[in-house]
Design a protein around this motif. Structure first.
Motif, mmCIF file in Angstrom:
data_model
loop_
_atom_site.group_PDB
_atom_site.id
_atom_site.type_symbol
_atom_site.label_atom_id
_atom_site.label_comp_id
_atom_site.label_asym_id
_atom_site.label_seq_id
_atom_site.Cartn_x
_atom_site.Cartn_y
_atom_site.Cartn_z
ATOM 1 N N VAL A 263 -5.602 15.253 -18.348
ATOM 2 C CA VAL A 263 -6.516 15.149 -17.213
ATOM 3 C C VAL A 263 -6.634 13.694 -16.756
ATOM 4 N N HIS A 264 -6.420 12.749 -17.670
ATOM 5 C CA HIS A 264 -6.560 11.334 -17.328
ATOM 6 C C HIS A 264 -5.600 10.928 -16.208
ATOM 7 N N GLU A 265 -4.352 11.332 -16.313
ATOM 8 C CA GLU A 265 -3.379 10.983 -15.279
ATOM 9 C C GLU A 265 -3.717 11.633 -13.948
ATOM 10 N N LEU A 266 -4.228 12.842 -13.989
ATOM 11 C CA LEU A 266 -4.612 13.507 -12.741
ATOM 12 C C LEU A 266 -5.775 12.784 -12.073
ATOM 13 N N LEU A 267 -6.730 12.311 -12.872
ATOM 14 C CA LEU A 267 -7.860 11.574 -12.310
ATOM 15 C C LEU A 267 -7.435 10.217 -11.767
ATOM 16 N N VAL A 268 -6.533 9.537 -12.480
ATOM 17 C CA VAL A 268 -6.039 8.239 -11.999
ATOM 18 C C VAL A 268 -5.289 8.420 -10.689
ATOM 19 N N SER A 269 -4.442 9.442 -10.599
ATOM 20 C CA SER A 269 -3.684 9.660 -9.363
ATOM 21 C C SER A 269 -4.617 10.056 -8.213
ATOM 22 N N ALA B 286 5.722 10.393 -14.739
ATOM 23 C CA ALA B 286 6.449 10.246 -16.002
ATOM 24 C C ALA B 286 5.499 10.422 -17.179
ATOM 25 N N SER B 287 4.295 9.865 -17.074
ATOM 26 C CA SER B 287 3.310 10.012 -18.140
ATOM 27 C C SER B 287 2.863 11.462 -18.294
ATOM 28 N N LEU B 288 2.667 12.153 -17.173
ATOM 29 C CA LEU B 288 2.304 13.573 -17.240
ATOM 30 C C LEU B 288 3.364 14.396 -17.955
ATOM 31 N N VAL B 289 4.625 14.178 -17.595
ATOM 32 C CA VAL B 289 5.718 14.923 -18.214
ATOM 33 C C VAL B 289 5.814 14.600 -19.702
ATOM 34 N N THR C 293 0.815 -1.210 0.000
ATOM 35 C CA THR C 293 0.000 0.000 0.000
ATOM 36 C C THR C 293 0.851 1.264 0.000
ATOM 37 N N LYS C 294 1.983 1.225 0.636
ATOM 38 C CA LYS C 294 2.827 2.425 0.670
ATOM 39 C C LYS C 294 3.778 2.480 -0.522
ATOM 40 N N ALA C 295 4.559 1.438 -0.697
ATOM 41 C CA ALA C 295 5.612 1.477 -1.703
ATOM 42 C C ALA C 295 5.070 1.421 -3.130
ATOM 43 N N THR C 296 4.128 0.554 -3.385
ATOM 44 C CA THR C 296 3.636 0.468 -4.758
ATOM 45 C C THR C 296 2.736 1.642 -5.116
ATOM 46 N N THR C 297 2.108 2.271 -4.140
ATOM 47 C CA THR C 297 1.377 3.507 -4.436
ATOM 48 C C THR C 297 2.342 4.571 -4.921
ATOM 49 N N LEU C 298 3.495 4.663 -4.288
ATOM 50 C CA LEU C 298 4.513 5.610 -4.759
ATOM 51 C C LEU C 298 5.068 5.186 -6.116
ATOM 52 N N GLY C 299 5.152 3.872 -6.347
ATOM 53 C CA GLY C 299 5.615 3.385 -7.643
ATOM 54 C C GLY C 299 4.664 3.764 -8.765
ATOM 55 N N VAL C 300 3.391 3.567 -8.563
ATOM 56 C CA VAL C 300 2.400 3.954 -9.567
ATOM 57 C C VAL C 300 2.381 5.481 -9.709
ATOM 58 N N GLY C 301 2.583 6.188 -8.613
ATOM 59 C CA GLY C 301 2.675 7.649 -8.683
ATOM 60 C C GLY C 301 3.824 8.113 -9.553
ATOM 61 N N GLY C 302 4.966 7.405 -9.507
ATOM 62 C CA GLY C 302 6.099 7.749 -10.370
ATOM 63 C C GLY C 302 5.794 7.526 -11.839
ATOM 64 N N VAL C 303 5.085 6.454 -12.155
ATOM 65 C CA VAL C 303 4.691 6.194 -13.546
ATOM 66 C C VAL C 303 3.722 7.276 -14.024
ATOM 67 N N ILE C 304 2.818 7.677 -13.162
ATOM 68 C CA ILE C 304 1.864 8.725 -13.537
ATOM 69 C C ILE C 304 2.589 10.053 -13.761
#
Length: 127
Positions: free
Chosen positions: A68-74, A54-57, A41-52
């Motif tokens: 907006v899709h990445e913002l909604l997913v996050s 990277a996708s935003l950038v 719950t802690k580490a993989t949430t941060l992992g998915v946050g890093g992918v999001i």
């Protein structure tokens, strides 16, 4: 694409891979369910946050617009992951922990998972 943009995307992806690996490793190596719950719950949430991130950038560099899709997913991820972890932890406690094993509580109602509330509610000044 500019080299600094590619470098920033790479850093976010490497960061997310490290967090994902740590979360997966913790899920395998930790002993009981509550410990195993903490790692993903802690580490993989941060992992998915890093992918999001990277996708935003990436999409901002390619199109010039914030997706907006990445913002909604996050938003969905950061709202649902802690709530789900809380529900899983409470279900584990309800099944595996007896009320005799708990330390005394500091409230008039005891531990909310195990004790029924009193028949009459005390006034706020009495607490």
């Amino acid at each position: 694409m500019h080299i600094l943009t590619e470098l920033l995307i790479s850093i976010f992806l490497i960061m997310s891979g490290v967090f994902g690996f740590v979360g997966s490793y913790g899920l395998v190596k930790l002993k009981n369910s509550l410990q195993r719950l903490h790692a993903p719950t802690k580490a993989t949430t941060l992992g998915v946050g890093g992918v999001i991130l990277a996708s935003l950038v990436y999409f901002y560099a390619e199109t010039g617009h914030v997706s907006v899709h990445e913002l909604l997913v996050s938003l969905f991820l950061f709202l649902t992951a802690p709530i789900t972890a809380n529900f899983i932890a409470k279900a584990y406690l309800a099944q595996n922990v007896r009320s005799e094993d708990l330390p005394p509580s500091a409230t008039a109602f005891g531990w909310s998972v195990y004790d029924e509330p009193p028949e009459t509610m005390p006034d706020a000044k009495d607490l």
